[in-house]
Design a protein around this motif. Structure first.
Motif, short mmCIF file in Angstrom:
data_model
loop_
_atom_site.label_atom_id
_atom_site.label_comp_id
_atom_site.label_asym_id
_atom_site.label_seq_id
_atom_site.Cartn_x
_atom_site.Cartn_y
_atom_site.Cartn_z
N GLY A 122 33.71 -5.51 14.25
CA GLY A 122 34.19 -5.34 12.88
C GLY A 122 33.45 -4.23 12.14
N ILE A 123 32.13 -4.24 12.26
CA ILE A 123 31.34 -3.19 11.61
C ILE A 123 31.65 -1.84 12.24
CG2 ILE A 123 28.99 -2.35 11.23
CD1 ILE A 123 28.12 -5.28 11.00
N PHE A 183 39.08 -7.36 -4.21
CA PHE A 183 40.23 -6.54 -3.81
C PHE A 183 40.25 -6.42 -2.29
CE2 PHE A 183 42.15 -2.39 -2.78
CZ PHE A 183 43.42 -2.62 -3.31
N PRO A 184 41.39 -6.69 -1.65
CA PRO A 184 41.44 -6.74 -0.17
C PRO A 184 41.54 -5.37 0.48
CG PRO A 184 43.59 -7.30 -1.06
CD PRO A 184 42.67 -7.13 -2.25
N ASP A 185 40.44 -4.66 0.53
CA ASP A 185 40.44 -3.37 1.22
C ASP A 185 40.03 -3.59 2.67
OD1 ASP A 185 37.78 -3.98 0.85
OD2 ASP A 185 37.18 -1.89 0.56
N LEU A 186 39.70 -2.51 3.36
CA LEU A 186 39.35 -2.60 4.78
C LEU A 186 38.12 -3.47 5.00
CD1 LEU A 186 39.93 -1.51 7.68
CD2 LEU A 186 38.30 0.30 7.18
N VAL A 187 37.11 -3.34 4.13
CA VAL A 187 35.88 -4.12 4.28
C VAL A 187 36.16 -5.61 4.08
CG1 VAL A 187 33.57 -4.48 3.37
CG2 VAL A 187 34.48 -2.17 3.54
N PHE A 188 37.03 -5.94 3.12
CA PHE A 188 37.41 -7.33 2.88
C PHE A 188 38.05 -7.93 4.14
CE2 PHE A 188 40.47 -10.55 1.71
CZ PHE A 188 39.82 -11.32 0.76
#
Length: 399
Positions: free
Chosen positions: A368-369, A348-353
């Motif tokens: 990014g982190i 699922f393309p959430d913020l972490v993806f």
């Protein structure tokens, strides 16, 4: 005599130094300053070392990449997005997807967990044992394993679009996800939304007035009924006054998939089910313990006055139990929000993806982190702030 005088001075100096060092305030200030210096020095050393390594490997640093073209598509988005858009736009899409999961998850888990917690206290033996089995089962299984289970169930067990399950009119469940009807857009709907928000503001103002009135006269104001009347009644009045324009966009099978209405992908559906079922098992125990913490004499006194079980629970027990329930419930809301990062495991393309894709393309992992950490810190602090405000409002106040 001179030697003796010098010795006396040395002894006096050492005694004075000893008295200063034995002062708890002096020692406390010294060690705090030493700790601050150590922390700042460590941060400086690590940052300096990181920038040197990045420069040695010819990797750019900073957040300038946010204005560059992302070059990748996102399968699920709540706003318009194309691969030609920037990384900044991609992060916004991922952030909105995270908000969607966290918001729906908190609401659904609260409802389900409250019902399960109340069911555990039921006098019906079968109902209470079923609720206990639910809690013990889902609470003791790893969340990641549950997400894999629900995802596999939707992909393997659920039928194809032509044989989709049809539990409710206009609702279909298949290996393509969950499809459901939505109202067709109409210009009058914006006025309904305005009426809805006006109802919320009016309810808040009415609640404030009701509390002041109760403090003065001792008479409670039926804020729940009045609030529901405003929040639901005002949009309904606007709906009827503007001609009652309401036409549903129903999903229908066209070719190999459904068209029309709205849909939740298998990834989003599995993620929501997993988060809600898992978190609800903890919320159920919080609700149960909060209710049990209310003195039994309260329920007995209410029963002696002729109140029925449902009214006793709603008017007497739950308002008192909320003061115990809210603090640990806040922790579960925070856990659900942070656990949503496991969405990357099922695609699922959430913020972490989005951040992982950005890091793979640009090589700027620190930035990014950092975005992920700052975002989830802001979300968690916001949830804590809102829950603490609500907890302060319902807390008992001494005169």
């Amino acid at each position: 005599m001179a030697v003796s005088s010098i010795a006396d001075k040395g002894s006096t100096t050492r005694s004075s130094d000893s008295r200063i060092w034995n002062n708890p305030t002096v020692r406390g200030v010294f060690w705090q300053i030493a700790l601050i210096v150590a922390v700042v020095g460590s941060i400086y050393y690590l940052a300096h070392n990181a920038f040197e390594n990045l420069e040695r490997q010819h990797i750019a640093s900073g957040f300038g990449f946010l204005d560059r073209e992302a070059g990748f598509d996102i399968s699920e988005k709540l706003v318009q997005y194309e691969p030609s858009d920037t990384y900044r736009d991609a992060f916004v899409v991922g952030l909105l997807n995270t908000f969607e999961v966290a918001g729906l998850g908190v609401v659904l888990a609260t409802i389900l967990g409250t019902l399960i917690g109340i069911a555990r206290l039921s006098k019906n033996w079968l109902l209470s044992r079923m609720a206990q089995t639910y809690v013990e089962l889902w609470r003791n299984l790893p969340l990641l394993l549950q997400l894999f289970f629900w995802y596999a169930l939707l992909h393997v067990t659920a039928p194809g679009p032509r044989d989709a399950w049809h539990p409710l009119p206009g609702v279909f469940i298949s290996n393509r996800g969950l499809m459901f009807p939505t109202p067709e857009a109409n210009p009058t709907h914006k006025f309904m939304w305005i009426a809805f928000f006006v109802g919320i503001i009016a309810t808040i103002a009415l609640d404030w007035w009701g509390r002041k009135r109760q403090e003065t006269t001792g008479k409670p104001f039926p804020i729940v009924g009045a609030g529901l009347g405003l929040i639901i009644g005002l949009p309904l009045i606007v709906f009827l006054a503007t001609g009652a324009h309401m036409k549903l966009d129903l999903p229908s099978l066209q070719g190999f998939n459904f068209a029309g209405g709205a849909s939740f992908s298998p990834e989003l559906t599995a993620l929501l089910i997993g988060l809600v079922v898992y978190t609800a098992s903890y919320i159920a125990e919080i609700v149960r313990s909060g209710i049990l913490a209310v003195n039994l004499g309260q329920s007995e006194a209410a029963g002696a006055l002729g109140l029925r079980g449902g009214l006793i629970l709603r008017l007497i027990v739950l308002p008192q139990a909320l003061r115990i329930i809210i603090p640990p419930m806040t922790s579960q809301y925070l856990n659900l929000t942070k656990n949503s990062t496991l969405a990357v495991a099922i695609g699922f393309p959430d913020l972490v993806f989005v951040a992982n894709t950005q890091m793979n393309q640009t090589g700027q992992a620190i930035e990014g982190i950092g975005i992920i950490m700052a975002t989830y810190l802001a979300i968690s602090l916001s949830i804590s702030l809102l829950m603490n405000i609500y907890n302060a409002r319902i807390a008992l106040k001494g005169r």
